[in-house]
Design an enzyme around this catalytic site. Structure first.
Site: not given
Length: 315
Positions: A42, A90, A145, A150, A153, A177
């Site tokens: 991959k 999450r 991150s 967010d 957004r 997050h």
């Protein structure tokens, strides 16, 4: 032979890792990208696909490799791990990703002891804390991150609602997050006016429910996207590119990355998304901005959620 310039390694060739590689390749920020994944085919396939487009961008070397090939990276971006599935939070991803990180971090540190570690895998705040503990790096060189995506957004939805450019809206999403994140309405401003002033002077689009509706849509965005297409990756890749840009260009920009709090906001020993000045050495300064009493309370509650997960995980 390594070309002169910045070297970035990406651990994880899944949706987020490969899209991040593409975003960085087209940005012109780096001269070398190395992709590492447990699935070597991959990683090699992604690197080959990207490399076939090098004639369209600034000179760059793109390859797949082992951890040894990440040697002397300036930034190591960690996107590897088990992704969020429909119906999961999450925080549900923690146990399996904890085990994965225990194998990744020692290898990364061994070959790039002077790098900045940028954690993206979820739950990002918890895994950034784990990375900090496992790496032995100073906290300024281990960041997550956080709520950078967010916050984007949030600005997007505000811009859409008010029919203005999202780049002219100044605000933050802070905290986890995840489900306990907070919208900092007290800090939200447009053209130098706070959100209530702007609503009063410039628009009639401010009923009593708008703040709740926009916040809920921000908070639930990932769930909606995952339900519809299986994963989120385009916007997060752009958020990562923005963080990398701030680091490599020594911008001293303010981004809501996940940073280690050491008393700011009355919170200790936890990583959370808070306004942070970012430069070439990673975290330059965490800004202890003035929030409303309600926002302070919610931020503290968000930190308690994360601390409880860490305690349950026996990290």
């Amino acid at each position: 032979m390594r070309s002169k310039g910045n070297k970035i390694s990406i651990i994880g060739a899944g949706f987020v890792g490969s899209t991040t590689a593409f975003a960085l390749m087209t940005s012109g920020l780096t001269s070398e990208i190395v992709i590492v994944d447990i699935n070597k085919d991959k990683a090699e396939g992604e690197a080959m696909d990207l490399a076939h487009g090098v004639s369209f961008v600034r000179p760059i070397e793109i390859s797949a490799g082992e951890y040894a090939d990440t040697k002397d990276s300036d930034i190591v971006i960690i996107t590897a791990g088990v992704g969020q599935k429909p119906g999961q939070t999450r925080l549900d991803c923690i146990s399996r990703n904890l085990a994965i990180f225990k194998t990744i971090i020692p290898e990364v540190v061994k070959f790039s002891p002077n790098s900045i570690l940028l954690v993206v895998s979820n739950p990002v705040d918890i895994l950034t804390y784990i990375t900090y503990k496992l790496s032995g790096f100073p906290s300024n060189r281990v960041i997550g991150s956080g709520t950078v995506l967010d916050t984007s957004r949030f600005k997007y939805l505000l811009g859409k609602h008010f029919e203005i450019d999202a780049r002219n809206i100044h605000t933050y999403i802070m905290g986890e997050h995840g489900d306990s994140e907070i919208a900092t309405w007290s800090l939200t401003s447009i053209a130098g006016m706070n959100i209530d002033e702007y609503c009063h002077i410039c628009t009639e689009k401010c009923n009593g429910e708008i703040k709740f509706d926009i916040y809920e849509e921000v908070k639930d965005s990932a769930y909606t996207i995952i339900k519809k297409k299986g994963a989120t990756y385009y916007a997060v890749a752009l958020a990562i590119r923005r963080i990398v840009e701030a680091i490599l260009s020594n911008e001293k920009s303010i981004l809501t990355v996940s940073s280690l709090l050491k008393g700011e906001y009355g919170i200790e020993d936890i990583y959370m998304g808070v306004p942070t000045i970012i430069g070439r050495d990673g975290v330059k300064q965490i800004l202890d901005v003035k929030l409303s009493e309600d926002e302070n309370t919610k931020l503290f509650e968000s930190s308690k959620v994360l601390k409880a997960v860490i305690e349950d995980s026996k990290i």
